[in-house]
Design an enzyme around this catalytic site. Structure first.
Site, mmCIF file in Angstrom:
data_model
loop_
_atom_site.group_PDB
_atom_site.id
_atom_site.type_symbol
_atom_site.label_atom_id
_atom_site.label_comp_id
_atom_site.label_asym_id
_atom_site.label_seq_id
_atom_site.Cartn_x
_atom_site.Cartn_y
_atom_site.Cartn_z
ATOM 1 C CG HIS A 1 -2.285 -1.211 1.501
ATOM 2 N ND1 HIS A 1 -1.398 -2.291 2.711
ATOM 3 C CD2 HIS A 1 -3.106 -1.473 1.172
ATOM 4 C CE1 HIS A 1 -2.752 -2.506 1.805
ATOM 5 N NE2 HIS A 1 -2.971 -2.478 1.415
ATOM 6 C CB SER B 1 -1.671 -10.348 0.410
ATOM 7 O OG SER B 1 -2.575 -10.419 0.643
#
Ligand code: AMP
Length: 287
Positions: A32, A181
């Site tokens: 992210h 993830s």
């Protein structure tokens, strides 16, 4: 950094320059943050949205066990110099329950991730469009890690003339190749080891494409790596391994030339993982 739970609390648009938005479901990691850093490079103002969107979960237990770490997420984003975090409640986003009008991903939503998770991409596109309206960015950044999501978002923006630029950011991996993830926290150390088969299979497929192999051989080469992994570890179950058209997310034909997204989904120790790599199939030296 401003923490907004309604669109009205968001900062004013910059007088000059661009506003970028990065949409996330939180539980932030370096993947992210790569999107955030890229947004900071290209825009004067960066807004990160954090919203675990119930519409895109077709499995209630997956929704329930999705990690939620707002405080830690905000600390990470503050350190990146983000201007605002938009973290609306479900009630704020969907007052009165699920929306009556939603976006359809059409044919893109019927295959691969969409086939395994019916309604998933409709839910994704519905929240993406709503968040685009609420945050009104010039550019929105998405991770190449979720290849079909990028394809669906690009198609929505193109087909519905949504006034925003979409930028895809390359997948961030751990040193051993595993794509980062939020779901990796569910992997035991043994699962993690087994999960490396996904990136190994993609690397093998990429090598085959570079060798000039046609799509079916590229896929077979990767699939062989995964089949070996399923033999070695009972906890690995392959869902699909395929070469997709980067515009439609449908499987490419055997004589395909050009870019293809080699995509894999597998369950490792009960956790479903996806990964992909874009390869060039040029059939070098083939008739
Ligand atoms: P999520 O919170 O899982 O919905 O992800 C939010 C955004 O971050 C999406 O655009 C993802 O594709 C992107 N993303 C997630 N993992 C990675 C990664 N390992 N590398 C790059 N982008 C990622």
């Amino acid at each position: 950094m401003r923490l907004a739970s309604t669109a009205a609390e968001l900062p004013e648009r910059p007088r000059e320059g661009t506003r970028a938005v990065v949409m996330t479901m939180g539980a932030l990691h370096e993947g992210h943050l790569a999107l955030v850093r890229r947004a900071n490079e290209i825009a004067e103002q960066v807004i990160v949205t954090i919203f675990v969107n119930p519409l895109q979960f077709n499995d209630p237990s997956d929704l329930e066990r999705y990690p939620r770490t707002l405080e830690a997420d905000c600390a990470l984003l503050e350190a990146e110099g983000v201007d605002a975090v938009f973290a609306p409640s479900v009630e704020e986003m969907y007052p009165g329950g699920d929306p009556v009008v939603t976006v359809s991903a059409g044919r893109i939503g019927d295959v691969f991730e969409g086939a395994r998770r019916p309604g998933h991409f409709d839910g994704v596109l519905t929240v993406v469009l709503k968040l685009l309206h609420l945050t009104a960015p010039d550019v929105a950044l998405f991770g190449a890690k979720d290849a079909q999501q990028v394809i669906a978002v690009r198609a929505m923006v193109r087909d519905l003339a949504v006034p925003v630029r979409i930028e895809a950011v390359p997948t961030i991996r751990d040193a051993d190749g595993l794509a980062l993830s939020s779901r990796n926290v569910h992997l035991s150390s043994q699962d993690r080891e087994a999960a490396l088969a996904l990136s190994r299979a993609l690397a093998a497929a990429e090598a085959a494409a570079r060798n000039g192999d046609p799509a079916p051989d590229v896929v077979r080469t990767g699939m062989d790596v995964l089949t070996d992994a399923t033999r070695a570890s009972a906890g690995v179950a392959v869902d699909y391994f395929a070469a997709l058209d980067p515009r439609t997310a449908h499987e490419v034909p055997a004589d395909h030339r050009g870019e293809a997204v080699v995509a894999v989904a597998a369950t490792v120790g009960g956790t479903r993982l996806i990964d992909n790599k874009t390869v060039l199939i040029d059939l070098e030296g083939r008739p």
